[in-house]
Scaffold this active site. Structure first.
Site, mmCIF file in Angstrom:
data_model
loop_
_atom_site.group_PDB
_atom_site.id
_atom_site.type_symbol
_atom_site.label_atom_id
_atom_site.label_comp_id
_atom_site.label_asym_id
_atom_site.label_seq_id
_atom_site.Cartn_x
_atom_site.Cartn_y
_atom_site.Cartn_z
ATOM 1 N N HIS A 228 -4.835 -0.613 -4.106
ATOM 2 C CA HIS A 228 -6.264 -0.801 -3.809
ATOM 3 C C HIS A 228 -7.138 -0.415 -5.004
ATOM 4 O O HIS A 228 -8.284 0.000 -4.826
ATOM 5 C CB HIS A 228 -6.692 0.028 -2.589
ATOM 6 C CG HIS A 228 -5.847 -0.159 -1.370
ATOM 7 N ND1 HIS A 228 -6.027 -1.201 -0.489
ATOM 8 C CD2 HIS A 228 -4.804 0.566 -0.883
ATOM 9 C CE1 HIS A 228 -5.139 -1.097 0.490
ATOM 10 N NE2 HIS A 228 -4.381 -0.039 0.267
ATOM 11 N N SER B 249 0.836 -1.198 0.000
ATOM 12 C CA SER B 249 0.000 0.000 0.000
ATOM 13 C C SER B 249 0.874 1.253 0.000
ATOM 14 O O SER B 249 1.526 1.541 -0.992
ATOM 15 C CB SER B 249 -0.966 -0.046 1.181
ATOM 16 O OG SER B 249 -1.954 0.957 1.089
ATOM 17 N N ASP C 143 -4.721 8.380 -0.113
ATOM 18 C CA ASP C 143 -4.834 8.548 1.328
ATOM 19 C C ASP C 143 -5.355 9.894 1.806
ATOM 20 O O ASP C 143 -5.123 10.939 1.211
ATOM 21 C CB ASP C 143 -3.470 8.298 1.978
ATOM 22 C CG ASP C 143 -3.030 6.862 1.872
ATOM 23 O OD1 ASP C 143 -3.895 6.004 1.642
ATOM 24 O OD2 ASP C 143 -1.826 6.592 2.006
#
Length: 234
Positions: A157, A120, A135
Site C-alpha cells: 500500500h 498485503s 498495520d
C-alpha cells in the site's frame, strides 16, 4: 521458487482480487490444490474469508481449503500445491501462524515447489521480517522474523501522499527511519495495484504505478515494470 506478492486485494472499480486473477492463472502451471491461511482476517471470520477466497478462485480450477478447518495442518501444507496467505492484520497473521507451528513448514513447502500467493499482510509474511507492515492493531507475535522467501522487505500500500494540512511523516520518511535503525535492510515500496512475481530466481515487478526501492544512505530507485531483477545476494 514461485511467488506472487500483491500490494493489495481490491482496486477501484474492480471486484475483489479481480486484477490478480490473470496473474494467478499465469503462475499455476497445473497446480490446483491450495491451502488458505486466513489468520490476518480480524473484522471477518476465518470461515467467511476462506469461503470468499474459494469462490473467487474456483473459476481458475483452484480447490481452496482453509488451514483452520483441517485436523492436521502440517499434513495439509505438505500436500498443498499452492499456499495462499490473505491480507489483513500482519501481526495477527504472524501470531496465529507461529503459535500453530506453520511458518517453517510453509517456507519449506514453497522452497520445494508450492506456489506462494500473498496480498498485503500475505506479502509481508513472505519477507525476512514483518517490520515494514503498516498495520494496527498491534498484537505480540512473539518475534518479527517471517518466512524469508523473498530477500527484501516489502511495504504494501505504499504511497507518499499526505492529506492537505497533515503534519505527520510520509511513508518514505517512515521507511527512512527504519533504515537508520536497520541500515542492512532494503525496502520495496509497493503501491496499490502493483505486484512482484518471482520465478526461477528472478523477480518481475508489475502494475500501473511506480515501485520504489529504498536503501540506507541512497536515493530511492524506481523499478521498471516487467523488467526482471535478481533480488538475491550474488
Amino acid at each position: 521458487m514461485e511467488l506472487l506478492l500483491l500490494s493489495n486485494s481490491t482496486l477501484p472499480g474492480k471486484a475483489w482480487l479481480e486484477h490478480a486473477l490473470p496473474l494467478i492463472a499465469n503462475q499455476l502451471n497445473g497446480r490446483r490444490s491450495a491451502v488458505f491461511i486466513p489468520f490476518a482476517g480480524v473484522t471477518q471470520t476465518w470461515d467467511e474469508y476462506t469461503d470468499k477466497t474459494a469462490e473467487v478462485l474456483a473459476p481458475l480450477g483452484i480447490n481452496v481449503t482453509g488451514i483452520h478447518r483441517v485436523a492436521d495442518p502440517l499434513a495439509a501444507i505438505e500436500k498443498a500445491e499452492i499456499i495462499i496467505v490473505g491480507g489483513g492484520n500482519t501481526f495477527q497473521l504472524m501470531k496465529e501462524s507461529r503459535e500453530r507451528g506453520l511458518l517453517a513448514p510453509m517456507a519449506d513447502r514453497v522452497k520445494r515447489g508450492a506456489l506462494y500467493i500473498g496480498w498485503s499482510a500475505g506479502a509481508n509474511l513472505a519477507c525476512p521480517t514483518i517490520r515494514t507492515t503498516n498495520d494496527m492493531p498491534i498484537v505480540d507475535p512473539n518475534g518479527f522474523d517471517a518466512l524469508d522467501l523473498f530477500p527484501l522487505q516489502i511495504n504494501p500500500h505504499f504511497t507518499n501522499a499526505l492529506p492537505e494540512g497533515h503534519k505527520g511523516e510520509t511513508r518514505e520518511q517512515r521507511i527512512r527511519e527504519l533504515l537508520v535503525v536497520a541500515p542492512e535492510l532494503t525496502v520495496i515500496g509497493l503501491p496499490e495495484g502493483n505486484w512482484i512475481q518471482v520465478s526461477n530466481g528472478q523477480a518481475v515487478p508489475g502494475g500501473p504505478n511506480t515501485t520504489w526501492v529504498f536503501k540506507a544512505g541512497e536515493e530511492a530507485v524506481a523499478l521498471e515494470a516487467v523488467i526482471a531483477f535478481n533480488p538475491w545476494p550474488h
